[in-house]
Scaffold this motif. Structure first.
Motif, PDB file in Angstrom:
ATOM      1  N   ASP A 103       0.815  -1.216   0.000  1.00  0.00           N
ATOM      2  CA  ASP A 103       0.000   0.000   0.000  1.00  0.00           C
ATOM      3  C   ASP A 103       0.851   1.270   0.000  1.00  0.00           C
ATOM      4  O   ASP A 103       0.397   2.340   0.395  1.00  0.00           O
ATOM      5  CB  ASP A 103      -1.009  -0.005   1.143  1.00  0.00           C
ATOM      6  CG  ASP A 103      -0.400  -0.371   2.477  1.00  0.00           C
ATOM      7  OD1 ASP A 103       0.780  -0.767   2.514  1.00  0.00           O
ATOM      8  OD2 ASP A 103      -1.101  -0.262   3.488  1.00  0.00           O
ATOM      9  N   LEU A 104       2.091   1.123  -0.490  1.00  0.00           N
ATOM     10  CA  LEU A 104       3.018   2.234  -0.686  1.00  0.00           C
ATOM     11  C   LEU A 104       3.308   3.041   0.575  1.00  0.00           C
ATOM     12  O   LEU A 104       3.158   4.259   0.624  1.00  0.00           O
ATOM     13  CB  LEU A 104       2.566   3.139  -1.827  1.00  0.00           C
ATOM     14  CG  LEU A 104       2.614   2.505  -3.211  1.00  0.00           C
ATOM     15  CD1 LEU A 104       2.183   3.505  -4.269  1.00  0.00           C
ATOM     16  CD2 LEU A 104       3.979   1.943  -3.540  1.00  0.00           C
ATOM     17  N   MET A 105       3.739   2.309   1.591  1.00  0.00           N
ATOM     18  CA  MET A 105       4.342   2.904   2.768  1.00  0.00           C
ATOM     19  C   MET A 105       5.715   2.261   2.895  1.00  0.00           C
ATOM     20  O   MET A 105       5.934   1.151   2.414  1.00  0.00           O
ATOM     21  CB  MET A 105       3.516   2.634   4.021  1.00  0.00           C
ATOM     22  CG  MET A 105       2.200   3.366   4.030  1.00  0.00           C
ATOM     23  SD  MET A 105       1.333   3.216   5.603  1.00  0.00           S
ATOM     24  CE  MET A 105       0.711   1.566   5.483  1.00  0.00           C
ATOM     25  N   LEU A 106       6.635   2.954   3.525  1.00  0.00           N
ATOM     26  CA  LEU A 106       7.971   2.412   3.712  1.00  0.00           C
ATOM     27  C   LEU A 106       8.139   1.998   5.172  1.00  0.00           C
ATOM     28  O   LEU A 106       8.033   2.834   6.070  1.00  0.00           O
ATOM     29  CB  LEU A 106       9.021   3.458   3.331  1.00  0.00           C
ATOM     30  CG  LEU A 106      10.447   2.946   3.238  1.00  0.00           C
ATOM     31  CD1 LEU A 106      10.596   1.964   2.082  1.00  0.00           C
ATOM     32  CD2 LEU A 106      11.422   4.102   3.087  1.00  0.00           C
ATOM     33  N   ARG A 107       8.364   0.710   5.381  1.00  0.00           N
ATOM     34  CA  ARG A 107       8.625   0.198   6.732  1.00  0.00           C
ATOM     35  C   ARG A 107      10.140   0.259   6.932  1.00  0.00           C
ATOM     36  O   ARG A 107      10.889  -0.377   6.196  1.00  0.00           O
ATOM     37  CB  ARG A 107       8.132  -1.226   6.869  1.00  0.00           C
ATOM     38  CG  ARG A 107       8.336  -1.812   8.269  1.00  0.00           C
ATOM     39  CD  ARG A 107       7.860  -3.249   8.351  1.00  0.00           C
ATOM     40  NE  ARG A 107       6.538  -3.422   7.782  1.00  0.00           N
ATOM     41  CZ  ARG A 107       5.380  -3.244   8.430  1.00  0.00           C
ATOM     42  NH1 ARG A 107       5.399  -2.880   9.684  1.00  0.00           N
ATOM     43  NH2 ARG A 107       4.225  -3.438   7.833  1.00  0.00           N
ATOM     44  N   VAL A 108      10.585   1.032   7.920  1.00  0.00           N
ATOM     45  CA  VAL A 108      12.003   1.211   8.205  1.00  0.00           C
ATOM     46  C   VAL A 108      12.283   0.650   9.593  1.00  0.00           C
ATOM     47  O   VAL A 108      11.587   0.988  10.553  1.00  0.00           O
ATOM     48  CB  VAL A 108      12.416   2.696   8.133  1.00  0.00           C
ATOM     49  CG1 VAL A 108      13.901   2.856   8.414  1.00  0.00           C
ATOM     50  CG2 VAL A 108      12.055   3.288   6.770  1.00  0.00           C
ATOM     51  N   VAL A 109      13.304  -0.206   9.687  1.00  0.00           N
ATOM     52  CA  VAL A 109      13.643  -0.858  10.958  1.00  0.00           C
ATOM     53  C   VAL A 109      15.138  -0.709  11.226  1.00  0.00           C
ATOM     54  O   VAL A 109      15.959  -0.862  10.322  1.00  0.00           O
ATOM     55  CB  VAL A 109      13.271  -2.356  10.921  1.00  0.00           C
ATOM     56  CG1 VAL A 109      13.716  -3.065  12.189  1.00  0.00           C
ATOM     57  CG2 VAL A 109      11.776  -2.520  10.703  1.00  0.00           C
ATOM     58  N   ASP A 110      15.460  -0.422  12.494  1.00  0.00           N
ATOM     59  CA  ASP A 110      16.843  -0.430  12.961  1.00  0.00           C
ATOM     60  C   ASP A 110      17.122  -1.841  13.465  1.00  0.00           C
ATOM     61  O   ASP A 110      16.594  -2.234  14.517  1.00  0.00           O
ATOM     62  CB  ASP A 110      17.026   0.590  14.079  1.00  0.00           C
ATOM     63  CG  ASP A 110      18.406   0.527  14.701  1.00  0.00           C
ATOM     64  OD1 ASP A 110      19.398   0.458  13.952  1.00  0.00           O
ATOM     65  OD2 ASP A 110      18.493   0.540  15.953  1.00  0.00           O
ATOM     66  N   PRO A 111      17.919  -2.642  12.736  1.00  0.00           N
ATOM     67  CA  PRO A 111      18.118  -4.047  13.127  1.00  0.00           C
ATOM     68  C   PRO A 111      18.624  -4.264  14.557  1.00  0.00           C
ATOM     69  O   PRO A 111      18.087  -5.124  15.256  1.00  0.00           O
ATOM     70  CB  PRO A 111      19.109  -4.576  12.091  1.00  0.00           C
ATOM     71  CG  PRO A 111      18.892  -3.710  10.902  1.00  0.00           C
ATOM     72  CD  PRO A 111      18.584  -2.346  11.476  1.00  0.00           C
TER      73      PRO A 111
ATOM     74  N   GLY B 265      11.122   0.372  14.809  1.00  0.00           N
ATOM     75  CA  GLY B 265      10.733   0.632  13.435  1.00  0.00           C
ATOM     76  C   GLY B 265       9.710   1.732  13.331  1.00  0.00           C
ATOM     77  O   GLY B 265       9.120   2.160  14.323  1.00  0.00           O
ATOM     78  N   VAL B 266       9.515   2.181  12.109  1.00  0.00           N
ATOM     79  CA  VAL B 266       8.562   3.239  11.837  1.00  0.00           C
ATOM     80  C   VAL B 266       8.044   3.052  10.406  1.00  0.00           C
ATOM     81  O   VAL B 266       8.750   2.536   9.548  1.00  0.00           O
ATOM     82  CB  VAL B 266       9.217   4.629  12.026  1.00  0.00           C
ATOM     83  CG1 VAL B 266      10.271   4.916  10.996  1.00  0.00           C
ATOM     84  CG2 VAL B 266       8.196   5.724  12.074  1.00  0.00           C
ATOM     85  N   LEU B 267       6.794   3.422  10.198  1.00  0.00           N
ATOM     86  CA  LEU B 267       6.221   3.462   8.853  1.00  0.00           C
ATOM     87  C   LEU B 267       6.295   4.891   8.350  1.00  0.00           C
ATOM     88  O   LEU B 267       5.926   5.830   9.065  1.00  0.00           O
ATOM     89  CB  LEU B 267       4.765   3.007   8.857  1.00  0.00           C
ATOM     90  CG  LEU B 267       4.518   1.514   8.951  1.00  0.00           C
ATOM     91  CD1 LEU B 267       3.021   1.237   9.071  1.00  0.00           C
ATOM     92  CD2 LEU B 267       5.079   0.799   7.739  1.00  0.00           C
ATOM     93  N   VAL B 268       6.767   5.041   7.129  1.00  0.00           N
ATOM     94  CA  VAL B 268       6.887   6.366   6.522  1.00  0.00           C
ATOM     95  C   VAL B 268       5.951   6.439   5.328  1.00  0.00           C
ATOM     96  O   VAL B 268       5.887   5.501   4.531  1.00  0.00           O
ATOM     97  CB  VAL B 268       8.337   6.631   6.057  1.00  0.00           C
ATOM     98  CG1 VAL B 268       8.467   8.026   5.456  1.00  0.00           C
ATOM     99  CG2 VAL B 268       9.328   6.429   7.193  1.00  0.00           C
ATOM    100  N   VAL B 269       5.243   7.542   5.220  1.00  0.00           N
ATOM    101  CA  VAL B 269       4.412   7.786   4.048  1.00  0.00           C
ATOM    102  C   VAL B 269       4.964   9.009   3.318  1.00  0.00           C
ATOM    103  O   VAL B 269       5.624   9.851   3.920  1.00  0.00           O
ATOM    104  CB  VAL B 269       2.917   8.002   4.401  1.00  0.00           C
ATOM    105  CG1 VAL B 269       2.330   6.761   5.026  1.00  0.00           C
ATOM    106  CG2 VAL B 269       2.734   9.199   5.304  1.00  0.00           C
ATOM    107  N   ALA B 270       4.700   9.074   2.034  1.00  0.00           N
ATOM    108  CA  ALA B 270       5.023  10.261   1.241  1.00  0.00           C
ATOM    109  C   ALA B 270       3.694  10.859   0.803  1.00  0.00           C
ATOM    110  O   ALA B 270       2.859  10.167   0.231  1.00  0.00           O
ATOM    111  CB  ALA B 270       5.878   9.885   0.040  1.00  0.00           C
ATOM    112  N   MET B 271       3.503  12.116   1.120  1.00  0.00           N
ATOM    113  CA  MET B 271       2.223  12.781   0.850  1.00  0.00           C
ATOM    114  C   MET B 271       2.448  14.052   0.045  1.00  0.00           C
ATOM    115  O   MET B 271       3.372  14.804   0.331  1.00  0.00           O
ATOM    116  CB  MET B 271       1.545  13.168   2.167  1.00  0.00           C
ATOM    117  CG  MET B 271       1.171  12.001   3.045  1.00  0.00           C
ATOM    118  SD  MET B 271      -0.088  10.952   2.337  1.00  0.00           S
ATOM    119  CE  MET B 271      -1.471  12.063   2.288  1.00  0.00           C
ATOM    120  N   PRO B 272       1.571  14.287  -0.938  1.00  0.00           N
ATOM    121  CA  PRO B 272       1.669  15.566  -1.652  1.00  0.00           C
ATOM    122  C   PRO B 272       1.170  16.696  -0.755  1.00  0.00           C
ATOM    123  O   PRO B 272       0.113  16.583  -0.145  1.00  0.00           O
ATOM    124  CB  PRO B 272       0.765  15.368  -2.865  1.00  0.00           C
ATOM    125  CG  PRO B 272      -0.190  14.286  -2.479  1.00  0.00           C
ATOM    126  CD  PRO B 272       0.515  13.427  -1.471  1.00  0.00           C
TER     127      PRO B 272
END
Length: 89
Positions: free
Chosen positions: A35-43, A48-55
């Motif tokens: 669903d076009l979110m970026l899941r970013v995790v510090d191993p 972790g955090v979900l990042v969205v890009a919004m206009p």
């Protein structure tokens, strides 16, 4: 509905892919979700955090993530640094 409109899908994907490259270069893991979110995790920490890009307008985009995180999508390197700080505190 506007968040998933056709005009936004290409730019959203490009912005998130650019951010994924930047966070991975800093040792974090990044996965673009269906669903076009970026899941970013510090191993090491597992945080972790979900990042969205919004206009924000027809020509300006921002990255947004939990805890009030926000950065200009035209500078994914800066956004990556902010996300690293958020996850490695």
């Amino acid at each position: 509905m506007a968040a998933t409109s056709g005009y936004a899908l290409g730019p959203r994907r490009r912005h998130l892919e650019a951010l994924a490259r930047e966070v991975e270069a800093r040792g974090l893991q990044a996965v673009l979700t269906e669903d076009l979110m970026l899941r970013v995790v510090d191993p090491p920490s597992g945080h972790g955090v979900l990042v969205v890009a919004m206009p924000m307008s027809r020509i300006r985009w921002s990255y947004l993530w939990a805890g009030g995180g926000q950065a200009d999508a035209d500078d994914p390197a800066r956004a990556a640094e902010l996300i690293v700080r958020t996850l490695t505190r």
